[in-house]
Scaffold this active site. Structure first.
Site, mmCIF file in Angstrom:
data_model
loop_
_atom_site.group_PDB
_atom_site.id
_atom_site.type_symbol
_atom_site.label_atom_id
_atom_site.label_comp_id
_atom_site.label_asym_id
_atom_site.label_seq_id
_atom_site.Cartn_x
_atom_site.Cartn_y
_atom_site.Cartn_z
ATOM 1 N N ASP A 39 -18.745 -7.730 -0.621
ATOM 2 C CA ASP A 39 -17.502 -8.511 -0.537
ATOM 3 C C ASP A 39 -17.060 -8.553 0.924
ATOM 4 O O ASP A 39 -16.559 -7.561 1.453
ATOM 5 C CB ASP A 39 -16.442 -7.837 -1.430
ATOM 6 C CG ASP A 39 -15.030 -8.352 -1.160
ATOM 7 O OD1 ASP A 39 -14.885 -9.529 -0.792
ATOM 8 O OD2 ASP A 39 -14.073 -7.565 -1.328
ATOM 9 N N VAL A 40 -17.281 -9.701 1.580
ATOM 10 C CA VAL A 40 -16.868 -9.845 2.975
ATOM 11 C C VAL A 40 -15.419 -10.340 2.998
ATOM 12 O O VAL A 40 -15.140 -11.501 2.670
ATOM 13 C CB VAL A 40 -17.786 -10.838 3.738
ATOM 14 C CG1 VAL A 40 -17.347 -10.957 5.192
ATOM 15 C CG2 VAL A 40 -19.247 -10.401 3.648
ATOM 16 N N GLY A 41 -14.484 -9.449 3.343
ATOM 17 C CA GLY A 41 -13.086 -9.818 3.502
ATOM 18 C C GLY A 41 -12.789 -10.016 4.974
ATOM 19 O O GLY A 41 -13.653 -9.783 5.828
ATOM 20 N N ASP A 73 -13.210 -14.073 -3.374
ATOM 21 C CA ASP A 73 -12.719 -12.739 -3.773
ATOM 22 C C ASP A 73 -11.654 -12.874 -4.864
ATOM 23 O O ASP A 73 -11.575 -12.052 -5.782
ATOM 24 C CB ASP A 73 -12.194 -11.938 -2.559
ATOM 25 C CG ASP A 73 -11.143 -12.669 -1.723
ATOM 26 O OD1 ASP A 73 -10.897 -13.873 -1.953
ATOM 27 O OD2 ASP A 73 -10.556 -12.028 -0.830
ATOM 28 N N ASP A 99 -3.860 -9.088 -4.737
ATOM 29 C CA ASP A 99 -4.841 -8.501 -3.816
ATOM 30 C C ASP A 99 -4.165 -8.326 -2.457
ATOM 31 O O ASP A 99 -3.841 -9.306 -1.784
ATOM 32 C CB ASP A 99 -6.078 -9.404 -3.710
ATOM 33 C CG ASP A 99 -7.215 -8.722 -2.941
ATOM 34 O OD1 ASP A 99 -6.941 -7.772 -2.165
ATOM 35 O OD2 ASP A 99 -8.371 -9.127 -3.108
HETATM 36 N N1 ADP Z 1 -8.729 3.278 3.855
HETATM 37 C C1 ADP Z 1 -7.625 2.602 4.203
HETATM 38 N N2 ADP Z 1 -6.465 3.258 4.386
HETATM 39 C C2 ADP Z 1 -5.371 2.590 4.738
HETATM 40 N N3 ADP Z 1 -5.309 1.281 4.930
HETATM 41 C C3 ADP Z 1 -6.405 0.597 4.774
HETATM 42 C C4 ADP Z 1 -7.624 1.206 4.403
HETATM 43 N N4 ADP Z 1 -8.553 0.259 4.321
HETATM 44 C C5 ADP Z 1 -7.923 -0.888 4.610
HETATM 45 N N5 ADP Z 1 -6.646 -0.692 4.901
HETATM 46 C C6 ADP Z 1 -5.644 -1.708 5.206
HETATM 47 O O1 ADP Z 1 -5.924 -2.743 4.280
HETATM 48 C C7 ADP Z 1 -6.174 -3.971 4.928
HETATM 49 C C8 ADP Z 1 -7.530 -4.459 4.542
HETATM 50 O O2 ADP Z 1 -7.670 -4.356 3.162
HETATM 51 P P1 ADP Z 1 -8.901 -5.029 2.433
HETATM 52 O O3 ADP Z 1 -8.530 -5.099 0.996
HETATM 53 O O4 ADP Z 1 -10.149 -4.362 2.801
HETATM 54 O O5 ADP Z 1 -8.779 -6.458 3.098
HETATM 55 P P2 ADP Z 1 -9.775 -7.659 3.280
HETATM 56 O O6 ADP Z 1 -10.296 -7.977 1.894
HETATM 57 O O7 ADP Z 1 -8.883 -8.699 3.828
HETATM 58 O O8 ADP Z 1 -10.861 -7.266 4.213
HETATM 59 C C9 ADP Z 1 -6.068 -3.753 6.406
HETATM 60 O O9 ADP Z 1 -5.045 -4.601 6.861
HETATM 61 C C10 ADP Z 1 -5.673 -2.282 6.577
HETATM 62 O O10 ADP Z 1 -4.370 -2.216 7.080
HETATM 63 C C1 PAZ Z 2 -6.500 -15.618 0.583
HETATM 64 C C2 PAZ Z 2 -7.613 -15.021 1.432
HETATM 65 C C3 PAZ Z 2 -7.338 -15.324 2.908
HETATM 66 C C4 PAZ Z 2 -7.610 -13.503 1.216
HETATM 67 O O1 PAZ Z 2 -8.566 -12.912 2.069
HETATM 68 P P1 PAZ Z 2 -8.578 -11.333 2.358
HETATM 69 O O2 PAZ Z 2 -7.174 -10.897 2.584
HETATM 70 O O3 PAZ Z 2 -9.157 -10.691 1.107
HETATM 71 O O4 PAZ Z 2 -9.470 -11.146 3.534
HETATM 72 C C5 PAZ Z 2 -9.005 -15.557 0.979
HETATM 73 O O5 PAZ Z 2 -9.153 -15.375 -0.392
HETATM 74 C C6 PAZ Z 2 -9.195 -17.013 1.335
HETATM 75 O O6 PAZ Z 2 -9.516 -17.332 2.443
HETATM 76 N N1 PAZ Z 2 -8.979 -17.910 0.362
HETATM 77 C C7 PAZ Z 2 -9.137 -19.333 0.523
HETATM 78 C C8 PAZ Z 2 -7.887 -20.092 0.175
HETATM 79 C C9 PAZ Z 2 -7.469 -19.986 -1.274
HETATM 80 O O7 PAZ Z 2 -7.808 -19.020 -1.966
HETATM 81 O O8 PAZ Z 2 -6.780 -20.909 -1.775
HETATM 82 K K K Z 3 -12.495 -6.374 1.351
#
Ligand code: ADP
Ligand code: PAZ
Ligand code: K
Length: 262
Positions: free
Chosen positions: A6-8, A110, A130
């Site tokens: 899952d690339v976030g 995601d 999320d």
């Molecule tokens: N282990 C952790 N402990 C505390 N905060 C975290 C941790 N991992 C991620 N975060 C926080 O959560 C956010 C990223 O969450 P995540 O669900 O992985 O996001 P994404 O899907 O956008 O990559 C970051 O903004 C960071 O502040």
């Molecule tokens: C809403 C998001 C930015 C969340 O990304 P994340 O915080 O998990 O990195 C992502 O799901 C995204 O780019 N969505 C596309 C737009 C939409 O869902 O309508």
């Molecule tokens: K993630």
């Protein structure tokens, strides 16, 4: 074994599911938009090494990416490691969701994955939250994806404050002490605004979404910031750290036969 990636926007989560559908490891790497295919492959190899798992035991893989510049790179890296193309959540994938959207494939993969898992695991109607880089809140009724609300995530809000207000310092969310509602220092005041503010926003939105749903909703939250924020919410919210991973596993099962034939 099924590999799920899952690339976030902040983190890339890597999970390996065993034959019984249980996670045998779950690893988090930072997302770096500039990674090359080889770097992605080396990082994945490193994760397998770290958890003592065999790449050769992987029978198939599924990828969700909301970072367009990394989708093809990660697809190629996974393909190179496991010897066949991963399934990529996007157009052509059977989700079982009836997505009410004007532009169908605009919905983040995601969000698709967590919705599929929520339908499978929790009573309907449900609100899925999320809390990652962005905070998303979705309303699901049966298999219908009714729509989404997108808000800046916790860290984005904190960074925006310090970047755009000259007298506000860059600070971390983490403190040993509980965050007081009324700050007596600038840092505490910023933390309160972001934490209690986020929790209040989430609580308020749940109320509004419940009104739209016309009945009580099950609320489930996931994402890196969820545990921090839920402490300050007044609604009863289930914390499920594996929602996206579980959704990816379910999506893999739903599409495996079609993917093999392709
Ligand atoms: N282990 C952790 N402990 C505390 N905060 C975290 C941790 N991992 C991620 N975060 C926080 O959560 C956010 C990223 O969450 P995540 O669900 O992985 O996001 P994404 O899907 O956008 O990559 C970051 O903004 C960071 O502040
Ligand atoms: C809403 C998001 C930015 C969340 O990304 P994340 O915080 O998990 O990195 C992502 O799901 C995204 O780019 N969505 C596309 C737009 C939409 O869902 O309508
Ligand atoms: K993630």
């Amino acid at each position: 074994m099924i590999l799920a990636v899952d690339v976030g926007n902040s983190n890339t989560t890597v999970g390996l599911f065993d034959a019984a559908g249980r996670l045998s490891f779950l690893s988090a790497l930072e997302t770096d938009k500039d990674k090359t295919k080889d770097r992605c492959a080396i990082d994945l190899l490193g994760v397998f090494g770290l958890y003592g798992a065999e790449i050769g035991s992987v029978d198939g893989a599924i990828l969700s990416s909301v970072v367009p510049s990394l989708t093809a790179t990660m697809t190629a890296a996974v393909g190179r490691l496991i010897g066949c193309s991963p399934m990529v959540v996007g157009p052509g994938i059977k989700t079982g969701l009836n997505i009410k959207a004007e532009i169908h494939n605009q919905l983040g993969s995601d969000i698709v994955a967590s919705s599929v898992a929520a339908i499978h695991k929790y009573p309907s109607p449900s609100v899925v939250i999320d809390m990652g880089t962005a905070t998303s809140m979705s309303l699901l009724k049966g298999s219908v994806y009714e729509g989404c609300i997108l808000m800046p995530g916790l860290r984005l809000a904190l960074e925006a404050l310090s970047e755009r207000a000259a007298a506000l310092p860059p600070i971390s969310m983490e403190t040993a002490a509980p965050v007081p509602l009324l700050g007596r220092t600038t840092e505490d005041a910023m933390r309160s605004g972001v934490l209690y503010g986020h929790a209040s926003m989430v609580d308020g939105m749940i109320g509004r979404m419940e009104e739209v749903a016309g009945q009580p909703v099950t609320v489930v939250a996931t994402g890196g910031n969820a545990a921090k924020v839920l402490k300050y919410c007044t609604h009863n919210i289930i914390y499920d750290a594996d929602l996206v991973m579980d959704g990816l596993y379910l999506l893999y099962q739903k599409n495996a036969e079609k993917h093999r034939r392709a």
